[in-house]
Design an enzyme around this catalytic site. Structure first.
Site, PDB file in Angstrom:
ATOM      1  N   ARG A   1      -8.573   2.899   1.279  1.00  0.00           N
ATOM      2  CA  ARG A   1      -8.047   4.132   1.871  1.00  0.00           C
ATOM      3  C   ARG A   1      -6.719   4.477   1.206  1.00  0.00           C
ATOM      4  O   ARG A   1      -5.666   4.407   1.831  1.00  0.00           O
ATOM      5  CB  ARG A   1      -7.887   3.934   3.363  1.00  0.00           C
ATOM      6  CG  ARG A   1      -8.954   4.554   4.217  1.00  0.00           C
ATOM      7  CD  ARG A   1     -10.334   3.987   4.059  1.00  0.00           C
ATOM      8  NE  ARG A   1     -11.310   4.890   4.648  1.00  0.00           N
ATOM      9  CZ  ARG A   1     -11.605   4.917   5.933  1.00  0.00           C
ATOM     10  NH1 ARG A   1     -11.034   4.095   6.759  1.00  0.00           N
ATOM     11  NH2 ARG A   1     -12.486   5.791   6.383  1.00  0.00           N
TER      12      ARG A   1
ATOM     13  N   ASP B   1     -14.282   8.354  -1.013  1.00  0.00           N
ATOM     14  CA  ASP B   1     -14.307   7.669   0.279  1.00  0.00           C
ATOM     15  C   ASP B   1     -15.490   8.149   1.135  1.00  0.00           C
ATOM     16  O   ASP B   1     -15.384   9.108   1.907  1.00  0.00           O
ATOM     17  CB  ASP B   1     -12.967   7.925   0.973  1.00  0.00           C
ATOM     18  CG  ASP B   1     -12.851   7.237   2.321  1.00  0.00           C
ATOM     19  OD1 ASP B   1     -13.842   6.631   2.769  1.00  0.00           O
ATOM     20  OD2 ASP B   1     -11.778   7.325   2.928  1.00  0.00           O
TER      21      ASP B   1
ATOM     22  N   SER C   1     -15.275   8.032   5.050  1.00  0.00           N
ATOM     23  CA  SER C   1     -14.638   9.207   5.655  1.00  0.00           C
ATOM     24  C   SER C   1     -15.537  10.428   5.597  1.00  0.00           C
ATOM     25  O   SER C   1     -15.652  11.174   6.582  1.00  0.00           O
ATOM     26  CB  SER C   1     -13.323   9.540   4.935  1.00  0.00           C
ATOM     27  OG  SER C   1     -12.379   8.549   5.198  1.00  0.00           O
TER      28      SER C   1
ATOM     29  N   TYR D   1      -6.268   0.446   9.462  1.00  0.00           N
ATOM     30  CA  TYR D   1      -7.300   0.150  10.454  1.00  0.00           C
ATOM     31  C   TYR D   1      -6.683  -0.487  11.694  1.00  0.00           C
ATOM     32  O   TYR D   1      -5.639  -1.142  11.610  1.00  0.00           O
ATOM     33  CB  TYR D   1      -8.331  -0.829   9.873  1.00  0.00           C
ATOM     34  CG  TYR D   1      -9.236  -0.219   8.840  1.00  0.00           C
ATOM     35  CD1 TYR D   1     -10.156   0.765   9.181  1.00  0.00           C
ATOM     36  CD2 TYR D   1      -9.179  -0.629   7.514  1.00  0.00           C
ATOM     37  CE1 TYR D   1     -10.995   1.318   8.232  1.00  0.00           C
ATOM     38  CE2 TYR D   1     -10.023  -0.087   6.551  1.00  0.00           C
ATOM     39  CZ  TYR D   1     -10.929   0.889   6.919  1.00  0.00           C
ATOM     40  OH  TYR D   1     -11.754   1.435   5.988  1.00  0.00           O
TER      41      TYR D   1
END
Ligand code: NAD
Length: 376
Positions: free
Chosen positions: A121, A129, A132, A227
């Site tokens: 990320r 990504d 996402s 996270y």
């Protein structure tokens, strides 16, 4: 260099590459093959791919064994890894912490594997990504599914026949999916509340016009990748107590809580569901990683004793398969293009690169990924 996109398994509605994205790979000098019928669920005929100059293969096994790069959405079957060429590259979601046999098979077969879940990320990797890109559409689809199932309108309506109150929507977990769920429910006119264990998301929730629910569960924090950290049992209990009241007044609860690499936390207990109003709807977006909701099941709608519908769709991005395929294919293209050397027409591997060092799982017969090595 030959790149091949096999058809996904039958229940997958998404397609790993759309014709226009495949064309972009052709334009950078790759030989692109797709399996015949790859786009059939999206009404994309083989002819559409052929029209872009893409080869359509009717022989999956030969294409798998002759290609240098194979791209999928979902993880492959073990017997299909076995037919891949030595030193070829496989790219897809692999769920690497839960598929030890597959990872070992890649290593033993000398296949280089990239796990799309492990794309870091960081700003440079945003265009690759896929977690996402898919979670964003999943968040949208969760709200649409909930609104379909709810026998009440989302917006407030003042009519001559009476005033209809807006639906109350509670979103638990405000990562990529949760933010899109908030935005979608707001656009539909609902009153939206949200909670996350990471206090930093409060501002983001407010900026979308929703209310952030504060529950003090003590020290939470986040990892360097952003996270959430796993809560203790006691913290989860405090969270559940704090949420019970909000769930009971909500028409829709959408749970998106995940802890990277671990089973999803159980948040909504049967007791909390029993405190909800009959006719309410719960969508468990974490159903395929263990579930945030007690009793939810993948691809089932369970009706609780008190009449709450619990929806457990395991492939929500697949509900908007066309857009999900477009952005997934773009993620793949951006990844390949980043490391494609147009002169030598080769994919160049530098395992010290900040993206590849995180997402390459196996290389030259070994598991090379630190995180995966620690967990399997
Ligand atoms: P995720 O799917 O791992 O988890 C979803 C959400 O659940 C997270 O917000 C998490 O905090 C929350 N959660 C975990 N346990 C919970 C609990 N018990 N109760 C309530 N909520 C709980 O998250 P994600 O969508 O993958 O996003 C993770 C982070 O990465 C976010 O900070 C996001 O903004 C960030 N991100 C950064 C980039 C970038 O390129 N910089 C790209 C995408 C995401």
């Amino acid at each position: 260099m030959q790149i091949f996109f096999p058809k996904e398994r039958e229940e997958e509605k998404r397609v790993s590459i759309l014709p226009e994205t495949a064309k972009k790979l052709l334009e950078i000098g790759m030989h692109v093959e797709v399996e015949s019928g790859i786009g059939q669920d999206l009404f994309l005929s083989d002819g559409l791919y052929e029209g872009m100059g893409i080869k359509v293969s009717k022989d999956r096994k030969t294409s798998l064994s002759s290609s240098d790069i194979i791209c999928r959405i979902n993880k492959p079957e073990l017997d299909e890894v076995a037919v891949q060429k030595k030193d070829s590259l496989h790219i897809s979601f692999l769920d690497p912490f839960n598929n030890t046999n597959l990872i070992k098979k890649f290593a033993d077969s000398n296949i280089i594997s990239i796990s799309m879940e492990l794309i870091p990320r960081i700003t440079r990797a945003q265009k690759m990504d896929a977690l996402s890109s898919q979670a964003n559409l999943g968040g949208y689809a969760a709200v649409i599914e909930a609104s379909r199932c709810l026998s009440k309108s989302f917006p407030m309506m003042m009519t001559a026949a009476g005033t209809i109150s807006p639906s109350r929507v509670f979103i638990i977990g405000v990562g990529v999916a949760g933010l899109q769920a908030i935005a979608t429910a707001k656009r539909l006119g609902a009153r939206v509340e949200a909670f996350d264990t990471r206090p930093v998301v409060e501002e983001q929730v407010k900026s979308l016009g929703a209310k952030f629910i504060k529950i003090d569960v003590g020290d939470t924090g986040e990892t360097e990748q952003g996270y959430a950290k796993e809560l203790t049992k006691d913290q989860i209990k405090i969270q559940q107590e704090g949420m019970k009241n909000i769930c009971s007044r909500s028409n829709v609860v959408i749970t998106t809580a995940q802890v990277f690499g671990r089973p999803a936390p159980l948040i909504l207990t049967t007791e909390m569901i029993e405190a909800m109003q009959p006719g309410s709807v719960v969508v468990d977006m974490a159903v395929s990683t263990g579930g945030n909701v007690e009793g939810s099941l993948p691809n089932k709608v369970i009706i609780s004793k008190n009449g709450v519908s619990i929806i457990g769709l395991s492939n929500l991005p697949g509900e908007v398969a066309s857009d999900a395929s477009l952005v997934y294919g773009n993620n793949l293209f951006n990844l390949i293009n980043e490391y494609w050397d147009a002169d030598s027409k080769k994919f160049s591997f530098d395992l010290d690169d900040e993206i590849l060092s995180k997402c390459v799982v196996t290389h030259k017969g070994k598991i090379v990924n630190k995180l995966v090595m620690e967990r399997i």
